[in-house]
Scaffold this motif. Structure first.
Motif, PDB file in Angstrom:
ATOM      1  N   ILE A  63       0.859  -1.184   0.000  1.00  0.00           N
ATOM      2  CA  ILE A  63       0.000   0.000   0.000  1.00  0.00           C
ATOM      3  C   ILE A  63       0.891   1.228   0.000  1.00  0.00           C
ATOM      4  O   ILE A  63       1.658   1.455   0.929  1.00  0.00           O
ATOM      5  CB  ILE A  63      -0.947   0.019   1.217  1.00  0.00           C
ATOM      6  CG1 ILE A  63      -1.743  -1.293   1.291  1.00  0.00           C
ATOM      7  CG2 ILE A  63      -1.881   1.224   1.130  1.00  0.00           C
ATOM      8  CD1 ILE A  63      -2.566  -1.439   2.550  1.00  0.00           C
ATOM      9  N   GLU A  64       0.790   2.001  -1.072  1.00  0.00           N
ATOM     10  CA  GLU A  64       1.606   3.198  -1.211  1.00  0.00           C
ATOM     11  C   GLU A  64       0.975   4.372  -0.461  1.00  0.00           C
ATOM     12  O   GLU A  64      -0.238   4.445  -0.294  1.00  0.00           O
ATOM     13  CB  GLU A  64       1.739   3.580  -2.691  1.00  0.00           C
ATOM     14  CG  GLU A  64       2.484   2.569  -3.519  1.00  0.00           C
ATOM     15  CD  GLU A  64       2.552   2.956  -4.988  1.00  0.00           C
ATOM     16  OE1 GLU A  64       1.917   3.950  -5.407  1.00  0.00           O
ATOM     17  OE2 GLU A  64       3.250   2.251  -5.731  1.00  0.00           O
ATOM     18  N   ASN A  65       1.846   5.295  -0.073  1.00  0.00           N
ATOM     19  CA  ASN A  65       1.416   6.583   0.494  1.00  0.00           C
ATOM     20  C   ASN A  65       0.538   6.435   1.732  1.00  0.00           C
ATOM     21  O   ASN A  65      -0.451   7.150   1.884  1.00  0.00           O
ATOM     22  CB  ASN A  65       0.689   7.415  -0.570  1.00  0.00           C
ATOM     23  CG  ASN A  65       1.531   7.564  -1.820  1.00  0.00           C
ATOM     24  OD1 ASN A  65       2.693   7.912  -1.744  1.00  0.00           O
ATOM     25  ND2 ASN A  65       0.946   7.270  -2.961  1.00  0.00           N
ATOM     26  N   CYS A  66       0.885   5.512   2.599  1.00  0.00           N
ATOM     27  CA  CYS A  66       0.083   5.281   3.794  1.00  0.00           C
ATOM     28  C   CYS A  66       0.931   4.608   4.867  1.00  0.00           C
ATOM     29  O   CYS A  66       1.983   4.044   4.571  1.00  0.00           O
ATOM     30  CB  CYS A  66      -1.118   4.395   3.452  1.00  0.00           C
ATOM     31  SG  CYS A  66      -2.226   4.176   4.849  1.00  0.00           S
ATOM     32  N   SER A  67       0.443   4.684   6.095  1.00  0.00           N
ATOM     33  CA  SER A  67       1.077   4.001   7.216  1.00  0.00           C
ATOM     34  C   SER A  67      -0.018   3.596   8.196  1.00  0.00           C
ATOM     35  O   SER A  67      -1.172   4.026   8.077  1.00  0.00           O
ATOM     36  CB  SER A  67       2.076   4.926   7.912  1.00  0.00           C
ATOM     37  OG  SER A  67       1.389   5.994   8.550  1.00  0.00           O
ATOM     38  N   TRP A  68       0.351   2.791   9.177  1.00  0.00           N
ATOM     39  CA  TRP A  68      -0.618   2.425  10.218  1.00  0.00           C
ATOM     40  C   TRP A  68      -1.109   3.694  10.922  1.00  0.00           C
ATOM     41  O   TRP A  68      -2.275   3.809  11.276  1.00  0.00           O
ATOM     42  CB  TRP A  68       0.006   1.465  11.228  1.00  0.00           C
ATOM     43  CG  TRP A  68       0.326   0.110  10.664  1.00  0.00           C
ATOM     44  CD1 TRP A  68       1.573  -0.412  10.445  1.00  0.00           C
ATOM     45  CD2 TRP A  68      -0.593  -0.900  10.230  1.00  0.00           C
ATOM     46  NE1 TRP A  68       1.475  -1.675   9.910  1.00  0.00           N
ATOM     47  CE2 TRP A  68       0.150  -2.006   9.768  1.00  0.00           C
ATOM     48  CE3 TRP A  68      -1.989  -0.972  10.179  1.00  0.00           C
ATOM     49  CZ2 TRP A  68      -0.436  -3.165   9.268  1.00  0.00           C
ATOM     50  CZ3 TRP A  68      -2.572  -2.132   9.684  1.00  0.00           C
ATOM     51  CH2 TRP A  68      -1.807  -3.200   9.234  1.00  0.00           C
ATOM     52  N   ARG A  69      -0.216   4.648  11.114  1.00  0.00           N
ATOM     53  CA  ARG A  69      -0.586   5.905  11.771  1.00  0.00           C
ATOM     54  C   ARG A  69      -1.646   6.653  10.967  1.00  0.00           C
ATOM     55  O   ARG A  69      -2.574   7.235  11.532  1.00  0.00           O
ATOM     56  CB  ARG A  69       0.642   6.775  11.978  1.00  0.00           C
ATOM     57  CG  ARG A  69       0.313   8.103  12.673  1.00  0.00           C
ATOM     58  CD  ARG A  69       1.547   8.863  12.987  1.00  0.00           C
ATOM     59  NE  ARG A  69       2.287   8.060  13.944  1.00  0.00           N
ATOM     60  CZ  ARG A  69       3.312   8.481  14.627  1.00  0.00           C
ATOM     61  NH1 ARG A  69       3.740   9.709  14.465  1.00  0.00           N
ATOM     62  NH2 ARG A  69       3.938   7.710  15.479  1.00  0.00           N
ATOM     63  N   ASP A  70      -1.498   6.663   9.637  1.00  0.00           N
ATOM     64  CA  ASP A  70      -2.505   7.320   8.793  1.00  0.00           C
ATOM     65  C   ASP A  70      -3.879   6.680   8.977  1.00  0.00           C
ATOM     66  O   ASP A  70      -4.900   7.365   8.960  1.00  0.00           O
ATOM     67  CB  ASP A  70      -2.103   7.245   7.316  1.00  0.00           C
ATOM     68  CG  ASP A  70      -0.927   8.133   6.984  1.00  0.00           C
ATOM     69  OD1 ASP A  70      -0.795   9.210   7.604  1.00  0.00           O
ATOM     70  OD2 ASP A  70      -0.136   7.750   6.101  1.00  0.00           O
ATOM     71  N   ILE A  71      -3.879   5.378   9.139  1.00  0.00           N
ATOM     72  CA  ILE A  71      -5.162   4.686   9.331  1.00  0.00           C
ATOM     73  C   ILE A  71      -5.764   5.049  10.677  1.00  0.00           C
ATOM     74  O   ILE A  71      -6.933   5.435  10.762  1.00  0.00           O
ATOM     75  CB  ILE A  71      -4.987   3.159   9.198  1.00  0.00           C
ATOM     76  CG1 ILE A  71      -4.572   2.812   7.762  1.00  0.00           C
ATOM     77  CG2 ILE A  71      -6.277   2.434   9.586  1.00  0.00           C
ATOM     78  CD1 ILE A  71      -4.157   1.372   7.567  1.00  0.00           C
ATOM     79  N   THR A  72      -4.985   4.925  11.736  1.00  0.00           N
ATOM     80  CA  THR A  72      -5.531   5.195  13.075  1.00  0.00           C
ATOM     81  C   THR A  72      -5.949   6.651  13.237  1.00  0.00           C
ATOM     82  O   THR A  72      -6.874   6.950  13.993  1.00  0.00           O
ATOM     83  CB  THR A  72      -4.547   4.802  14.192  1.00  0.00           C
ATOM     84  OG1 THR A  72      -3.330   5.528  14.022  1.00  0.00           O
ATOM     85  CG2 THR A  72      -4.275   3.299  14.174  1.00  0.00           C
ATOM     86  N   ALA A  73      -5.304   7.578  12.508  1.00  0.00           N
ATOM     87  CA  ALA A  73      -5.650   8.998  12.588  1.00  0.00           C
ATOM     88  C   ALA A  73      -6.728   9.389  11.572  1.00  0.00           C
ATOM     89  O   ALA A  73      -7.112  10.549  11.505  1.00  0.00           O
ATOM     90  CB  ALA A  73      -4.407   9.844  12.377  1.00  0.00           C
TER      91      ALA A  73
END
Length: 176
Positions: A105-115
């Motif tokens: 998954i490009e341009n994303c992180s676990w932090r982006d999901i949780t936020a």
């Protein structure tokens, strides 16, 4: 009979690696450009599972390793909502073949999901639950990366998966 390779033979074979790119893969110009710049040969053809796999000397290893690439978290959120059945069917095909599957998954992180740093209305808790459940259910390796890293990550996954197949004498043992 299992075939063992010397380090020189192994390196020579790995230099013949060709990436296989699914013909339905969209918005991947940056990856194809990376492959061209790094002289990684590739062919385009329809894959049953995923967007990228590998072949060696005309033999495909798509039943051994495949990479499903998503351009961002909104694309994967759409797969879990609008296109869930199609996406699940693809993952089931890979699992049935005991394919080592990667979800890049490009341009994303676990932090982006949780936020909730994405446009989809899918709630972070539901998106996390879907990703982590599918990781366990389908033996799926989830990798987050920037767009600029995608070519390197895809190439490296294919290279080391092929190398391990050759070292283990797995389904790739037909190579002589």
């Amino acid at each position: 009979m299992r075939r063992y390779y010397t380090e020189n033979e192994l390196n020579a074979l790995l230099k013949k690696m060709t990436a296989v790119v699914d013909t339905r893969e969209q918005r991947n110009e940056h990856i194809l450009l990376w492959m061209e710049e790094h002289r990684l040969p590739y062919i385009k053809r329809k894959l049953a599972v995923g967007d990228y796999s590998v072949m060696l000397e005309g033999q495909t290893l798509e039943s051994d390793v495949t990479i499903e690439r998503k351009g961002g978290i909104d694309e994967i959120a759409g797969n879990f909502t609008v296109e869930r059945e199609r996406f699940e069917t693809e993952m089931l095909r890979g699992k049935a073949n005991r394919t080592q599957m990667f979800l890049l998954i490009e341009n994303c992180s676990w932090r982006d999901i949780t936020a909730h740093n994405y446009r989809s209305k899918m709630q972070p808790k539901a998106l996390l639950a879907s990703l982590l459940s599918w990781q366990a259910r389908f033996n799926l390796n989830i990798i987050f990366c920037g767009k600029e890293e995608a070519g390197t990550i895809i190439s490296s996954i294919l290279y080391y998966s092929l190398r391990e197949q050759l070292l283990r004498g797995g389904r790739a043992q037909w190579i002589t």
